[in-house]
Design a protein around this motif. Structure first.
Motif, PDB file in Angstrom:
ATOM      1  N   LEU A  96       0.816  -1.216   0.000  1.00 60.03           N
ATOM      2  CA  LEU A  96       0.000   0.000   0.000  1.00 60.03           C
ATOM      3  C   LEU A  96       0.851   1.268   0.000  1.00 60.03           C
ATOM      4  CD1 LEU A  96      -2.759  -0.974   2.593  1.00 60.03           C
ATOM      5  CD2 LEU A  96      -3.023  -0.788   0.121  1.00 60.03           C
ATOM      6  N   VAL A  97       1.910   1.288   0.792  1.00 61.53           N
ATOM      7  CA  VAL A  97       2.673   2.511   0.990  1.00 61.53           C
ATOM      8  C   VAL A  97       3.719   2.730  -0.102  1.00 61.53           C
ATOM      9  CG1 VAL A  97       4.285   3.655   2.566  1.00 61.53           C
ATOM     10  CG2 VAL A  97       2.274   2.501   3.461  1.00 61.53           C
ATOM     11  N   VAL A  98       4.329   1.666  -0.593  1.00 62.18           N
ATOM     12  CA  VAL A  98       5.417   1.821  -1.550  1.00 62.18           C
ATOM     13  C   VAL A  98       4.959   1.623  -2.992  1.00 62.18           C
ATOM     14  CG1 VAL A  98       7.660   0.928  -2.258  1.00 62.18           C
ATOM     15  CG2 VAL A  98       7.112   1.123   0.153  1.00 62.18           C
ATOM     16  N   THR A  99       4.306   0.533  -3.274  1.00 63.19           N
ATOM     17  CA  THR A  99       3.992   0.181  -4.655  1.00 63.19           C
ATOM     18  C   THR A  99       2.959   1.102  -5.279  1.00 63.19           C
ATOM     19  OG1 THR A  99       4.462  -2.105  -4.126  1.00 63.19           O
ATOM     20  CG2 THR A  99       3.284  -1.697  -6.168  1.00 63.19           C
ATOM     21  N   LEU A 100       1.824   1.291  -4.629  1.00 63.22           N
ATOM     22  CA  LEU A 100       0.754   2.061  -5.269  1.00 63.22           C
ATOM     23  C   LEU A 100       1.123   3.522  -5.509  1.00 63.22           C
ATOM     24  CD1 LEU A 100      -2.324   0.420  -3.555  1.00 63.22           C
ATOM     25  CD2 LEU A 100      -1.377  -0.029  -5.801  1.00 63.22           C
ATOM     26  N   PRO A 101       1.700   4.233  -4.546  1.00 64.03           N
ATOM     27  CA  PRO A 101       2.113   5.600  -4.867  1.00 64.03           C
ATOM     28  C   PRO A 101       3.194   5.643  -5.942  1.00 64.03           C
ATOM     29  CG  PRO A 101       1.958   5.344  -2.504  1.00 64.03           C
ATOM     30  CD  PRO A 101       1.798   3.976  -3.108  1.00 64.03           C
ATOM     31  N   GLY A 102       4.052   4.628  -6.003  1.00 61.80           N
ATOM     32  CA  GLY A 102       5.081   4.584  -7.042  1.00 61.80           C
ATOM     33  C   GLY A 102       4.482   4.527  -8.434  1.00 61.80           C
ATOM     34  N   VAL A 103       3.427   3.754  -8.604  1.00 61.80           N
ATOM     35  CA  VAL A 103       2.784   3.653  -9.913  1.00 61.80           C
ATOM     36  C   VAL A 103       2.116   4.971 -10.276  1.00 61.80           C
ATOM     37  CG1 VAL A 103       0.973   2.485 -11.230  1.00 61.80           C
ATOM     38  CG2 VAL A 103       2.469   1.178  -9.762  1.00 61.80           C
ATOM     39  N   THR A 104       1.491   5.630  -9.333  1.00 67.18           N
ATOM     40  CA  THR A 104       0.807   6.887  -9.660  1.00 67.18           C
ATOM     41  C   THR A 104       1.797   8.008  -9.933  1.00 67.18           C
ATOM     42  OG1 THR A 104       0.541   7.392  -7.305  1.00 67.18           O
ATOM     43  CG2 THR A 104      -1.312   6.328  -8.414  1.00 67.18           C
ATOM     44  N   ARG A 105       3.016   7.897  -9.414  1.00 66.78           N
ATOM     45  CA  ARG A 105       4.041   8.890  -9.771  1.00 66.78           C
ATOM     46  C   ARG A 105       4.443   8.730 -11.222  1.00 66.78           C
ATOM     47  NH1 ARG A 105       6.781   8.244  -4.586  1.00 66.78           N
ATOM     48  NH2 ARG A 105       7.616   6.399  -5.548  1.00 66.78           N
ATOM     49  N   ILE A 106       4.522   7.465 -11.680  1.00 66.53           N
ATOM     50  CA  ILE A 106       4.909   7.213 -13.072  1.00 66.53           C
ATOM     51  C   ILE A 106       3.811   7.690 -14.010  1.00 66.53           C
ATOM     52  CG2 ILE A 106       5.378   5.391 -14.765  1.00 66.53           C
ATOM     53  CD1 ILE A 106       6.667   3.825 -12.444  1.00 66.53           C
ATOM     54  N   GLN A 107       2.586   7.389 -13.680  1.00 60.02           N
ATOM     55  CA  GLN A 107       1.453   7.743 -14.537  1.00 60.02           C
ATOM     56  C   GLN A 107       0.297   8.198 -13.656  1.00 60.02           C
ATOM     57  OE1 GLN A 107       1.288   8.152 -17.691  1.00 60.02           O
ATOM     58  NE2 GLN A 107      -0.871   8.508 -17.825  1.00 60.02           N
ATOM     59  N   PRO A 108       0.255   9.505 -13.312  1.00 56.34           N
ATOM     60  CA  PRO A 108      -0.799   9.976 -12.412  1.00 56.34           C
ATOM     61  C   PRO A 108      -2.211   9.726 -12.931  1.00 56.34           C
ATOM     62  CG  PRO A 108       0.877  11.658 -12.726  1.00 56.34           C
ATOM     63  CD  PRO A 108       1.167  10.563 -13.697  1.00 56.34           C
ATOM     64  N   ALA A 109      -2.388   9.688 -14.230  1.00 56.38           N
ATOM     65  CA  ALA A 109      -3.722   9.478 -14.782  1.00 56.38           C
ATOM     66  C   ALA A 109      -4.241   8.069 -14.529  1.00 56.38           C
ATOM     67  CB  ALA A 109      -3.719   9.761 -16.284  1.00 56.38           C
ATOM     68  N   ALA A 110      -3.363   7.165 -14.146  1.00 59.73           N
ATOM     69  CA  ALA A 110      -3.799   5.782 -13.921  1.00 59.73           C
ATOM     70  C   ALA A 110      -4.720   5.689 -12.709  1.00 59.73           C
ATOM     71  CB  ALA A 110      -2.595   4.874 -13.723  1.00 59.73           C
ATOM     72  N   ARG A 111      -4.566   6.577 -11.758  1.00 58.06           N
ATOM     73  CA  ARG A 111      -5.380   6.586 -10.542  1.00 58.06           C
ATOM     74  C   ARG A 111      -5.459   5.199  -9.904  1.00 58.06           C
ATOM     75  NH1 ARG A 111     -10.700   8.827 -12.389  1.00 58.06           N
ATOM     76  NH2 ARG A 111      -9.913   8.174 -14.396  1.00 58.06           N
ATOM     77  N   VAL A 112      -4.319   4.647  -9.602  1.00 56.65           N
ATOM     78  CA  VAL A 112      -4.258   3.326  -8.978  1.00 56.65           C
ATOM     79  C   VAL A 112      -4.670   3.464  -7.516  1.00 56.65           C
ATOM     80  CG1 VAL A 112      -2.767   1.394  -8.380  1.00 56.65           C
ATOM     81  CG2 VAL A 112      -2.438   2.608 -10.534  1.00 56.65           C
ATOM     82  N   VAL A 113      -5.612   2.641  -7.113  1.00 55.12           N
ATOM     83  CA  VAL A 113      -6.072   2.633  -5.724  1.00 55.12           C
ATOM     84  C   VAL A 113      -6.051   1.204  -5.213  1.00 55.12           C
ATOM     85  CG1 VAL A 113      -7.511   4.690  -5.972  1.00 55.12           C
ATOM     86  CG2 VAL A 113      -8.493   2.452  -6.413  1.00 55.12           C
ATOM     87  N   PRO A 114      -5.957   1.028  -3.909  1.00 56.44           N
ATOM     88  CA  PRO A 114      -5.969  -0.335  -3.361  1.00 56.44           C
ATOM     89  C   PRO A 114      -7.270  -1.055  -3.707  1.00 56.44           C
ATOM     90  CG  PRO A 114      -5.274   1.251  -1.700  1.00 56.44           C
ATOM     91  CD  PRO A 114      -5.754   2.034  -2.877  1.00 56.44           C
ATOM     92  N   GLY A 115      -7.148  -2.322  -4.042  1.00 58.09           N
ATOM     93  CA  GLY A 115      -8.318  -3.139  -4.337  1.00 58.09           C
ATOM     94  C   GLY A 115      -8.857  -3.804  -3.082  1.00 58.09           C
ATOM     95  N   ALA A 116      -9.936  -4.523  -3.243  1.00 56.88           N
ATOM     96  CA  ALA A 116     -10.581  -5.202  -2.112  1.00 56.88           C
ATOM     97  C   ALA A 116      -9.643  -6.201  -1.445  1.00 56.88           C
ATOM     98  CB  ALA A 116     -11.848  -5.902  -2.588  1.00 56.88           C
ATOM     99  N   GLY A 117      -8.834  -6.884  -2.239  1.00 58.95           N
ATOM    100  CA  GLY A 117      -7.910  -7.866  -1.687  1.00 58.95           C
ATOM    101  C   GLY A 117      -6.920  -7.260  -0.716  1.00 58.95           C
ATOM    102  N   ALA A 118      -6.456  -6.037  -1.015  1.00 61.95           N
ATOM    103  CA  ALA A 118      -5.511  -5.365  -0.125  1.00 61.95           C
ATOM    104  C   ALA A 118      -6.139  -5.104   1.242  1.00 61.95           C
ATOM    105  CB  ALA A 118      -5.035  -4.053  -0.752  1.00 61.95           C
ATOM    106  N   TRP A 119      -7.394  -4.669   1.241  1.00 55.99           N
ATOM    107  CA  TRP A 119      -8.056  -4.368   2.515  1.00 55.99           C
ATOM    108  C   TRP A 119      -8.368  -5.647   3.287  1.00 55.99           C
ATOM    109  CZ3 TRP A 119      -6.712   0.134   3.552  1.00 55.99           C
ATOM    110  CH2 TRP A 119      -6.690   1.142   2.603  1.00 55.99           C
ATOM    111  N   VAL A 120      -8.758  -6.707   2.595  1.00 54.70           N
ATOM    112  CA  VAL A 120      -9.030  -7.986   3.270  1.00 54.70           C
ATOM    113  C   VAL A 120      -7.738  -8.528   3.886  1.00 54.70           C
ATOM    114  CG1 VAL A 120      -9.712 -10.392   2.883  1.00 54.70           C
ATOM    115  CG2 VAL A 120     -11.035  -8.537   1.859  1.00 54.70           C
ATOM    116  N   LEU A 121      -6.639  -8.433   3.146  1.00 57.97           N
ATOM    117  CA  LEU A 121      -5.358  -8.895   3.675  1.00 57.97           C
ATOM    118  C   LEU A 121      -4.936  -8.081   4.894  1.00 57.97           C
ATOM    119  CD1 LEU A 121      -3.405  -9.482   0.358  1.00 57.97           C
ATOM    120  CD2 LEU A 121      -3.895 -11.196   2.085  1.00 57.97           C
ATOM    121  N   LEU A 122      -5.124  -6.773   4.827  1.00 59.35           N
ATOM    122  CA  LEU A 122      -4.738  -5.919   5.942  1.00 59.35           C
ATOM    123  C   LEU A 122      -5.550  -6.247   7.198  1.00 59.35           C
ATOM    124  CD1 LEU A 122      -2.975  -3.587   6.929  1.00 59.35           C
ATOM    125  CD2 LEU A 122      -4.777  -2.027   6.178  1.00 59.35           C
ATOM    126  N   VAL A 123      -6.852  -6.368   7.064  1.00 57.24           N
ATOM    127  CA  VAL A 123      -7.708  -6.686   8.220  1.00 57.24           C
ATOM    128  C   VAL A 123      -7.366  -8.062   8.780  1.00 57.24           C
ATOM    129  CG1 VAL A 123     -10.094  -7.180   8.899  1.00 57.24           C
ATOM    130  CG2 VAL A 123      -9.580  -5.143   7.548  1.00 57.24           C
TER     131      VAL A 123
END
Length: 143
Positions: A96-123
């Motif tokens: 969440l902290v490293v990968t997703l912001p890294g992708v949006t820096r490369i291509q801000p228009a991509a608007r990458v956000v965490p998916g449901a799997g990320a939140w289920v894994l975190l909980v």
């Protein structure tokens, strides 16, 4: 007091098992959502296979610890469930902290956000950690 500890051991072990199943469910869901195509050369924002395998190994350890808790009728194995929980939580927080912001820096228009799997894994990771710590405190109080 000992009777109360015995009553809580089963639900804690079941919670660790359910959290492990939550990790498996989270691994099958998308961990990143993005509306459009990413430009060529952009890394895939999904959780990579190596980290998924680490989470799957943590599930195996957590389920084994929950089983040992029932088999031995002791909280000591369950106290170690905090370790796979910390691993899963650490993996997904890194994602969440490293990968997703890294992708949006490369291509801000991509608007990458965490998916449901990320939140289920975190909980699930936090639940395993908290349950393992609760069992550890129960062992310490009893000893």
């Amino acid at each position: 007091m000992d009777e109360r500890r015995k009553r809580l051991r089963g639900p804690r072990a079941v919670l660790v098992g359910a959290a492990a199943l939550g990790v498996l469910a989270g691994l099958t869901l998308r961990t990143a959502e993005y509306p459009g195509m990413l430009p060529p050369g952009t890394p895939d924002p999904e959780l990579d296979l190596g980290l998924r395998l680490v989470c799957a190994a943590a599930v195996l350890i957590a389920v084994t610890l929950a089983y040992l808790t029932f088999a031995r009728r002791q909280d000591e194995p369950l106290a170690m469930a905090c370790l796979p929980g910390i691993v899963v939580t650490g993996v997904i927080l890194r994602h969440l902290v490293v990968t997703l912001p890294g992708v949006t820096r490369i291509q801000p228009a991509a608007r990458v956000v965490p998916g449901a799997g990320a939140w289920v894994l975190l909980v699930s990771g936090v639940a395993m950690t908290a349950t393992g710590l609760a069992a550890a405190f129960a062992v310490r109080r009893a000893g």
